[in-house]
Design an enzyme around this catalytic site. Sequence first.
Site, mmCIF file in Angstrom:
data_model
loop_
_atom_site.group_PDB
_atom_site.id
_atom_site.type_symbol
_atom_site.label_atom_id
_atom_site.label_comp_id
_atom_site.label_asym_id
_atom_site.label_seq_id
_atom_site.Cartn_x
_atom_site.Cartn_y
_atom_site.Cartn_z
ATOM 1 N N LYS A 1 66.693 12.494 -50.369
ATOM 2 C CA LYS A 1 65.310 12.935 -50.125
ATOM 3 C C LYS A 1 64.956 14.052 -51.094
ATOM 4 O O LYS A 1 65.762 14.954 -51.358
ATOM 5 C CB LYS A 1 65.192 13.417 -48.673
ATOM 6 C CG LYS A 1 63.799 13.862 -48.249
ATOM 7 C CD LYS A 1 63.808 14.274 -46.777
ATOM 8 C CE LYS A 1 62.446 14.726 -46.287
ATOM 9 N NZ LYS A 1 62.474 15.123 -44.856
ATOM 10 N N SER B 1 59.336 12.695 -42.065
ATOM 11 C CA SER B 1 59.065 12.832 -43.485
ATOM 12 C C SER B 1 60.144 12.225 -44.385
ATOM 13 O O SER B 1 60.005 12.225 -45.614
ATOM 14 C CB SER B 1 58.916 14.321 -43.835
ATOM 15 O OG SER B 1 60.136 15.031 -43.560
ATOM 16 N N SER C 1 61.997 13.872 -38.288
ATOM 17 C CA SER C 1 61.843 13.322 -39.634
ATOM 18 C C SER C 1 62.993 12.451 -40.105
ATOM 19 O O SER C 1 62.889 11.809 -41.146
ATOM 20 C CB SER C 1 61.623 14.453 -40.645
ATOM 21 O OG SER C 1 60.331 14.996 -40.497
#
Length: 468
Positions: free
Chosen positions: A84, A159, A183
């Site tokens: 990420k 996210s 997330s």
Amino acid sequence: MGGNLASLTIAEASRRIDEGALSPSELTAAAFARIEATDGGERGVNAFVRLMRASAEAEASAATERAAAGNRLGPLDGIPLAVKDVFDTAGVVTNAGSRAFLNHVPARDATVVAQLREAGAVLLGKTNTDEFAMGGTCNNSRHGPTRNPWNLDRVPGGSSGGSAAAIAAGQALGGLGTDSGGSIRIPAAFCGVSGHKPTYGLVGRGGVAPIPASIDHASPLARTAEDCALLLNALQGQDPRDLDSVARPEEDFTADLNAGVAGLTLGVIPSLLEGSRDAVLEHFAASLEVLRDLGAAIVQVEPLEGEGDWRSLAYSIFRPELASGLEQIVRERPEAVSEPMRSRLLAGLETPAITMVRALQRRKRVEARFEAALDGIDAYLCPSSPLVAEPIGDDPQVVTEDADLKFRNALTFDLSHQPSISVPNGRGAAGLPTGLMISGALFADALVLRIAHAYQRATDFHEHAPAL
């Protein structure tokens, strides 16, 4: 999982490498071929914002040499993973999903990135995220929306949606994400993969920017609970760069994976079923039957009965904490932050100190109540999210009216700091996956992973792949 090499589990790929039936270079080439075939273009998944092909191929080559010589570093050696884009990667731009960090090239890896490199993992590239990892859609104003591989008109969740979508699409075997309000587990549920939020403090957050320190967790994503356990083995450990990191004896999270659930008592939280979509409730009920058939007892429990609207305290924690780390940018370069994120950060800076102190004190009471309610109960069960993936919106900054409901269940266990995993438990309307969430006592990560693994041994939802 079909014939795609990149859709193997970490455990299976590792076994094949050990047997000499597969090389890390072949596996990495298959991952990049899959990315090329499925990620770009108007209807591509758009999971990756930046590939690290040269370094990944070099890492794969070194892993191939180690494997050929019988010197593998462990089960992650030669395994292609996604990172990420909030984790620092030395010499590689890390944007945190924002124009504010457009040219940020860290000199040092994040702690968990360094741990994966030490384990021999192959890092394919950086994946899309909501700006500053604050959102639930992965519809980024700079990089565009990541699309759910099961339905390209739907969000992957956020996210950490880029990492989850990459795994679901067969572009990577696992990945890194973060979780402050769901997330990791919401993208896992929406994309039909597995995501484990470890106990707070178990995995270091050094080099993760920015973070709401009181409730953020660095976390693994993969296809299965077994794979999450393999990743957690490498990611655990005290981090001197993270003041909330906890010193604990090293643990093998795979040791008791096959112990099953017979004799365990699992608690359903009725309030976390309210407002759930029909498919979510249907699949959750079916999951309970699977666990009963495996020998678990199912009871009901409400750890915070009578507490009222206690989850809203999260906003009084993570907005000021996030804003404090970004204050100079918001004050001096406000145009570098998109709206309404800029307004949220400014509101965070203006939060009265007493409001935040009371929220932090209440969070501790939440943690204590959720720990106490496990007396006689081994773990909690609930849907990972009451909702399924919503359509991708035109405006990446719009927050839907269902946003609080979407995050409700997962956020609960960010506030309690307890370990929590989402595993796929079905697909409903429009082929959209749902998730089963299993959460346990502080540092009972091994038990949570064991329950999830038992469920996955009895079901095959984790073996399904989208027809991209």
